[in-house]
Design a protein around this motif. Structure first.
Motif, mmCIF file in Angstrom:
data_model
loop_
_atom_site.group_PDB
_atom_site.id
_atom_site.type_symbol
_atom_site.label_atom_id
_atom_site.label_comp_id
_atom_site.label_asym_id
_atom_site.label_seq_id
_atom_site.Cartn_x
_atom_site.Cartn_y
_atom_site.Cartn_z
ATOM 1 N N PRO A 21 25.438 23.913 -4.878
ATOM 2 C CA PRO A 21 23.978 23.903 -5.066
ATOM 3 C C PRO A 21 23.190 23.803 -3.761
ATOM 4 C CG PRO A 21 25.022 22.500 -6.703
ATOM 5 C CD PRO A 21 26.102 22.924 -5.742
ATOM 6 N N GLU A 22 23.713 23.116 -2.778
ATOM 7 C CA GLU A 22 23.007 22.940 -1.510
ATOM 8 C C GLU A 22 22.815 24.250 -0.747
ATOM 9 O OE1 GLU A 22 24.790 19.338 -3.016
ATOM 10 O OE2 GLU A 22 25.778 21.186 -2.412
ATOM 11 N N SER A 23 23.552 25.285 -1.100
ATOM 12 C CA SER A 23 23.404 26.571 -0.417
ATOM 13 C C SER A 23 22.072 27.244 -0.698
ATOM 14 C CB SER A 23 24.560 27.503 -0.795
ATOM 15 O OG SER A 23 25.755 27.037 -0.205
ATOM 16 N N ALA A 24 21.406 26.849 -1.763
ATOM 17 C CA ALA A 24 20.084 27.420 -2.049
ATOM 18 C C ALA A 24 19.117 27.127 -0.900
ATOM 19 C CB ALA A 24 19.537 26.891 -3.366
ATOM 20 N N ALA A 25 19.209 25.955 -0.289
ATOM 21 C CA ALA A 25 18.321 25.614 0.833
ATOM 22 C C ALA A 25 18.596 26.521 2.034
ATOM 23 C CB ALA A 25 18.492 24.143 1.214
ATOM 24 N N ALA A 26 19.873 26.759 2.338
ATOM 25 C CA ALA A 26 20.213 27.668 3.446
ATOM 26 C C ALA A 26 19.733 29.085 3.151
ATOM 27 C CB ALA A 26 21.720 27.650 3.695
ATOM 28 N N ALA A 27 19.849 29.518 1.910
ATOM 29 C CA ALA A 27 19.389 30.854 1.520
ATOM 30 C C ALA A 27 17.869 30.967 1.667
ATOM 31 C CB ALA A 27 19.823 31.156 0.091
ATOM 32 N N ARG A 28 17.145 29.919 1.289
ATOM 33 C CA ARG A 28 15.683 29.939 1.461
ATOM 34 C C ARG A 28 15.309 30.056 2.932
ATOM 35 N NH1 ARG A 28 16.097 26.044 -2.640
ATOM 36 N NH2 ARG A 28 15.962 24.324 -1.148
ATOM 37 N N ARG A 29 16.011 29.315 3.791
ATOM 38 C CA ARG A 29 15.739 29.406 5.229
ATOM 39 C C ARG A 29 15.990 30.818 5.747
ATOM 40 N NH1 ARG A 29 18.037 24.306 5.079
ATOM 41 N NH2 ARG A 29 20.105 25.097 5.662
ATOM 42 N N LEU A 30 17.092 31.431 5.315
ATOM 43 C CA LEU A 30 17.407 32.790 5.745
ATOM 44 C C LEU A 30 16.296 33.759 5.339
ATOM 45 C CD1 LEU A 30 19.407 34.800 7.012
ATOM 46 C CD2 LEU A 30 20.464 35.007 4.746
ATOM 47 N N VAL A 31 15.817 33.654 4.113
ATOM 48 C CA VAL A 31 14.734 34.522 3.642
ATOM 49 C C VAL A 31 13.476 34.302 4.478
ATOM 50 C CG1 VAL A 31 13.129 34.905 1.724
ATOM 51 C CG2 VAL A 31 15.582 34.831 1.296
ATOM 52 N N ARG A 32 13.112 33.064 4.697
ATOM 53 C CA ARG A 32 11.887 32.773 5.456
ATOM 54 C C ARG A 32 11.982 33.292 6.897
ATOM 55 N NH1 ARG A 32 8.212 29.902 2.809
ATOM 56 N NH2 ARG A 32 8.844 28.694 0.989
ATOM 57 N N VAL A 33 13.141 33.119 7.532
ATOM 58 C CA VAL A 33 13.318 33.599 8.908
ATOM 59 C C VAL A 33 13.247 35.124 8.951
ATOM 60 C CG1 VAL A 33 14.998 33.821 10.785
ATOM 61 C CG2 VAL A 33 14.569 31.587 9.747
ATOM 62 N N ALA A 34 13.954 35.799 8.044
ATOM 63 C CA ALA A 34 13.940 37.270 8.030
ATOM 64 C C ALA A 34 12.525 37.795 7.818
ATOM 65 C CB ALA A 34 14.883 37.800 6.944
ATOM 66 N N LEU A 35 11.816 37.214 6.870
ATOM 67 C CA LEU A 35 10.456 37.689 6.600
ATOM 68 C C LEU A 35 9.521 37.420 7.782
ATOM 69 C CD1 LEU A 35 10.160 36.766 2.823
ATOM 70 C CD2 LEU A 35 10.524 39.008 3.837
ATOM 71 N N ALA A 36 9.713 36.311 8.467
ATOM 72 C CA ALA A 36 8.897 36.027 9.654
ATOM 73 C C ALA A 36 9.186 37.043 10.758
ATOM 74 C CB ALA A 36 9.158 34.606 10.145
ATOM 75 N N VAL A 37 10.461 37.378 10.962
ATOM 76 C CA VAL A 37 10.835 38.368 11.983
ATOM 77 C C VAL A 37 10.173 39.708 11.680
ATOM 78 C CG1 VAL A 37 12.787 39.739 12.866
ATOM 79 C CG2 VAL A 37 13.001 37.252 12.652
#
Length: 137
Positions: A21-37
């Protein structure tokens, strides 16, 4: 585990995460970083919620010890968020009953996304959702 950018083709990032379940937080970070880039921060909240639901479904229903999160930008202001797992069983969209803790994820994904679906793979499946934002120029 580190996210890896796609070396050729349209822009994309992916990361293999443990099926916990904790991987959802890492996935959210990945999405936010990609979208910011990509300058698409206006899609970050919806994208983070969508990837959370897709990862949560994979954690609950898939097999094996990992899932792969893929964020792609196939066109201007279009983002595709996918989660790959090792189960061939496609997700079923069902309505939750009032007492259930489960059953709200895919209806939420469908409400936020421009489109969503499942691609069967030889070893499992990819569940994806697309977000479309405003074209800047």
């Amino acid at each position: 585990m580190a996210a890896s950018p796609r070396p050729i083709g349209h822009p994309g990032y992916s990361e293999t995460l443990p099926r916990v379940p904790e991987s959802a937080a890492a996935a959210r970070r990945l999405v936010r970083v990609a979208l910011a880039v990509w300058g698409l921060e206006d899609m970050a909240d919806d994208g983070a919620l969508i990837v959370s639901e897709l990862v949560s479904n994979a954690v609950q229903h898939a097999r094996r010890e990992s899932v792969r999160v893929i964020i792609e930008c196939p066109a201007a202001s279009c983002v595709r968020i996918g989660v790959v797992d090792f189960s061939r069983v496609p997700p079923s969209r069902r309505g939750p009953d009032d007492e259930s803790e489960h059953g709200r994820g895919l209806p939420l994904v469908a409400a936020l996304a421009k489109d969503w679906g499942t691609d069967p793979l030889p070893w499992g499946k990819r569940v994806w959702a697309e977000l479309h934002g405003e074209v800047r120029g």
